[in-house]
Write a protein that holds these residues in place. Structure first.
Motif, PDB file in Angstrom:
ATOM      1  N   ASP A  36      72.410  19.468 -14.412  1.00 14.06           N
ATOM      2  CA  ASP A  36      73.243  19.759 -13.250  1.00 14.06           C
ATOM      3  C   ASP A  36      74.354  18.936 -12.985  1.00 14.06           C
ATOM      4  O   ASP A  36      74.973  19.199 -12.007  1.00 14.06           O
ATOM      5  CB  ASP A  36      72.350  20.131 -12.092  1.00 14.06           C
ATOM      6  CG  ASP A  36      72.725  21.242 -11.137  1.00 14.06           C
ATOM      7  OD1 ASP A  36      73.612  22.161 -11.708  1.00 14.06           O
ATOM      8  OD2 ASP A  36      72.371  21.034 -10.031  1.00 14.06           O
ATOM      9  N   SER A  80      69.507  27.653   2.017  1.00 11.75           N
ATOM     10  CA  SER A  80      68.887  27.279   0.750  1.00 11.75           C
ATOM     11  C   SER A  80      69.091  25.875   0.537  1.00 11.75           C
ATOM     12  O   SER A  80      70.397  25.617   0.245  1.00 11.75           O
ATOM     13  CB  SER A  80      69.038  28.307  -0.207  1.00 11.75           C
ATOM     14  OG  SER A  80      68.426  27.688  -1.578  1.00 11.75           O
ATOM     15  N   ASP A 113      68.565  24.734  -2.257  1.00 14.25           N
ATOM     16  CA  ASP A 113      68.856  24.836  -3.773  1.00 14.25           C
ATOM     17  C   ASP A 113      70.453  25.303  -3.807  1.00 14.25           C
ATOM     18  O   ASP A 113      71.028  25.209  -4.892  1.00 14.25           O
ATOM     19  CB  ASP A 113      68.039  26.095  -4.453  1.00 14.25           C
ATOM     20  CG  ASP A 113      68.061  25.902  -5.858  1.00 14.25           C
ATOM     21  OD1 ASP A 113      68.626  25.028  -6.217  1.00 14.25           O
ATOM     22  OD2 ASP A 113      67.496  26.786  -6.534  1.00 14.25           O
ATOM     23  N   LYS A 125      80.889  18.375  -9.836  1.00  9.49           N
ATOM     24  CA  LYS A 125      79.557  18.268  -9.211  1.00  9.49           C
ATOM     25  C   LYS A 125      78.816  17.677 -10.202  1.00  9.49           C
ATOM     26  O   LYS A 125      78.586  17.941 -11.423  1.00  9.49           O
ATOM     27  CB  LYS A 125      78.951  20.008  -9.023  1.00  9.49           C
ATOM     28  CG  LYS A 125      77.430  19.871  -8.773  1.00  9.49           C
ATOM     29  CD  LYS A 125      76.938  21.513  -8.713  1.00  9.49           C
ATOM     30  CE  LYS A 125      75.461  21.362  -8.884  1.00  9.49           C
ATOM     31  NZ  LYS A 125      74.891  22.845  -8.664  1.00  9.49           N
ATOM     32  N   GLU A 151      72.980  23.437  -3.110  1.00  8.68           N
ATOM     33  CA  GLU A 151      73.434  22.073  -2.974  1.00  8.68           C
ATOM     34  C   GLU A 151      74.835  21.955  -3.578  1.00  8.68           C
ATOM     35  O   GLU A 151      75.393  20.877  -2.974  1.00  8.68           O
ATOM     36  CB  GLU A 151      72.294  21.117  -3.258  1.00  8.68           C
ATOM     37  CG  GLU A 151      72.550  20.772  -4.994  1.00  8.68           C
ATOM     38  CD  GLU A 151      71.930  21.842  -5.872  1.00  8.68           C
ATOM     39  OE1 GLU A 151      71.590  22.767  -5.599  1.00  8.68           O
ATOM     40  OE2 GLU A 151      72.654  21.445  -6.958  1.00  8.68           O
TER      41      GLU A 151
END
Ligand code: BES
Ligand code: MN
Ligand code: ZN
Length: 502
Positions: free
Chosen positions: A296, A353, A355, A273, A357
């Motif tokens: 992230d 959401s 968020d 990710k 992702e």
């Protein structure tokens, strides 16, 4: 930093700091033979000073003692290794890392480590490799954005040379251990550099450029998919997550093929990710939650870091690397709660959401990796705050569909000192992510949040042996330690390399 190997008497070296090993024990400490020899040269004063300072060889503790002309080395740094029964590569790396950091704090430029004799569990090559990794990780700094007059850099100049001293080993064996240590440390520090880079510069496009550089240097095949190619592929999830940003998403495909024409029945797929910044999207994060979200992309950084060292380490298995790169932003083109995305394998995802992702981009990355021929897959992601709640900051949460893969990864993690703990893929929680209008939804509520995220990913593992490493807690450290400063840790790289190359 120049790295040399020597089999001379360590006490004969004219250097700024000589690092010596001391273990702690129930019946007092035990000093390495080089440390005892140094003490004898100083008329027993080293042991007396250590006792007065209550230095007892605790792991990664150090004590610096100036030699004031009585030895060619200007300082001795005692490096604590804890109990001799627990003498591992991790202990060596941490002890030497702490000592090297302390040497730099004191302004030393040329340092040496007198390595101890091999033990039943650690041969000298392993000790050399672990010591070098400890020094390189410990001394790592992200100083790209420090001004020239920065006190940090002025007061603590770079260590110029490191001499690793081991009497009982051939030059050739030492050289190959040094080459391995250099490759592994460079891979970890590459992942750290990416994690520390601000999101304004580390856009998806820039991430792809860094991957091109790595592929060229390490002789890997690379293909980078932009928006048009992602559209053609049907990678709707990556496109959807990236849709709100002016910096469009990318899917990076890397491939490592071992030298020589070997027949392989195993191909490992690594999937990372890489959200270059996670605002949360319309499910926006509060101030505190957004602070560290330039990091992230740590899963993708770990994949790129690990891939960078495979050639140098002569990894025997082919490896496919997939990095899902997107920026999760807010705009008129961003995705919304309630939207539905169809995955590449036909599984439909309902957005609760924006968020959550990471699991969306990984859905495309996993299916793509399986289609490219992986026979097993390992994904790495800063996926959930729930993993941090469960295990704290220093430990990676491991989920796996396959016990053998899980055991091997836990073993590799243990050997390198990256802490990892297996969590269950509880089938009974599957109902929490059952979709209202689509097959599955992208959040399962607060309870078991790391588990429901893993269950979501499992829908895209295509029936292959699969492991998921949630590194939300372990990819960043809040304060400096023996193996590095505050900031990105490069976690995952050492475990992956150990798993793939031994
Ligand atoms: N990137 C975050 C997870 C994260 C949290 C990483 C803290 C590092 C430190 C992820 O995209 C996220 O926002 N997850 C949500 C999921 C939730 C909405 C189901 C979370 O954990 O709150
Ligand atoms: Mn998020
Ligand atoms: Zn995220």
């Amino acid at each position: 930093m120049q790295v040399e190997f020597s089999n001379l008497d360590p006490l004969s070296l004219g250097i700024d700091a000589l690092i010596l090993f001391v273990w702690s024990g129930e019946h007092g400490d035990h000093w390495s033979s080089a440390a005892s020899a140094a003490d004898a040269n100083l008329s027993g004063e080293l042991v007396r000073l250590a006792q007065e300072a209550r230095f007892n060889g605790r792991p990664a503790s150090t004590l610096t003692i100036p030699t004031l002309g009585r030895l060619p080395a200007r300082r001795i740094i005692l490096a604590g290794c804890g109990s001799e029964a627990d003498f591992t590569e991790e202990v060596v790396s941490r002890a030497v890392g702490a000592a090297a950091r302390s040497a730099r704090e004191n302004g030393a430029k040329d340092i040496a480590v007198a390595l101890p004799e091999s033990t039943a569990s650690l041969d000298t090559a392993a000790i050399i490799e672990a010591a070098l990794i400890g020094v390189r990780l410990g001394l790592y700094r992200f100083d790209v954005y420090r001004g020239k007059g920065s006190p940090d850099l002025q007061n603590q100049p770079e260590i110029a040379s490191l001499t690793l001293v081991a009497p009982e080993i051939s030059e050739n064996v030492a050289r190959s251990a040094i080459a391995r240590g250099n490759a592994i440390a460079a891979a970890v520090n590459l992942a750290r550099d990416l994690g520390n880079e601000p999101a304004s510069t580390l856009t998806p496009e820039h991430f792809a450029q860094r991957a091109h550089d790595v592929a060229a240097a390490s002789n890997l095949d690379i293909e980078v998919l932009g928006e048009a190619e992602l559209e053609a592929l049907g990678a709707r999830a990556i496109l959807t997550v990236g849709a709100g940003s002016v910096n469009p998403p990318r899917l990076i495909r890397l491939r490592y093929q071992p030298d020589g024409d070997t027949a392989n029945d195993k191909i490992t797929g690594l999937v990372g990710k890489a959200i270059t910044f996670d605002t949360g999207g319309y499910s926006i994060k509060p101030y505190e939650g957004m602070l560290d979200m330039k990091g992230d992309m740590a899963g993708g950084a770990a994949v790129l870091g690990a891939m960078s060292a495979l050639r140098d380490l002569a990894c025997p298995v082919p490896v496919i690397g997939t990095i899902c790169v997107a920026e999760n932003m807010i705009s008129g083109t961003a995705f919304r709660p309630g939207d539905v995305i169809e995955g590449m394998n036909g599984v439909t995802m309902e957005i609760l959401s924006t968020d959550a992702e990471g699991r969306l981009v990984l859905a495309d990355g996993l299916v793509d990796t399986a289609r490219r021929g992986a026979t097993e897959m390992i994904d790495l992601a800063t996926l959930t705050g729930a993993a941090v709640v469960a295990l704290g900051n220093g430990t990676t949460a491991l989920f796996a569909s396959d016990d053998e893969l899980a055991q091997k990864l836990l073993g590799a993690a243990e050997q390198t000192g990256e802490r990892m703990w297996r969590m269950p893929l509880l089938a009974e929680l599957e109902s929490k992510i059952k979709g209202d209008v689509a097959d599955i939804k992208n959040t399962g509520g607060r309870g078991g949040g790391a588990i429901t995220a893993a269950l979501f990913l499992q829908h895209f593992s295509e029936g292959l042996p699969w492991a998921h490493l949630d590194i939300a807690g372990s990819s960043r450290q809040e304060k400096a330690g023996p193996t590095g400063p505050k900031g990105a840790t490069g976690v995952g790289v050492r475990t992956l390399l150990r798993y793939l190359t031994t």
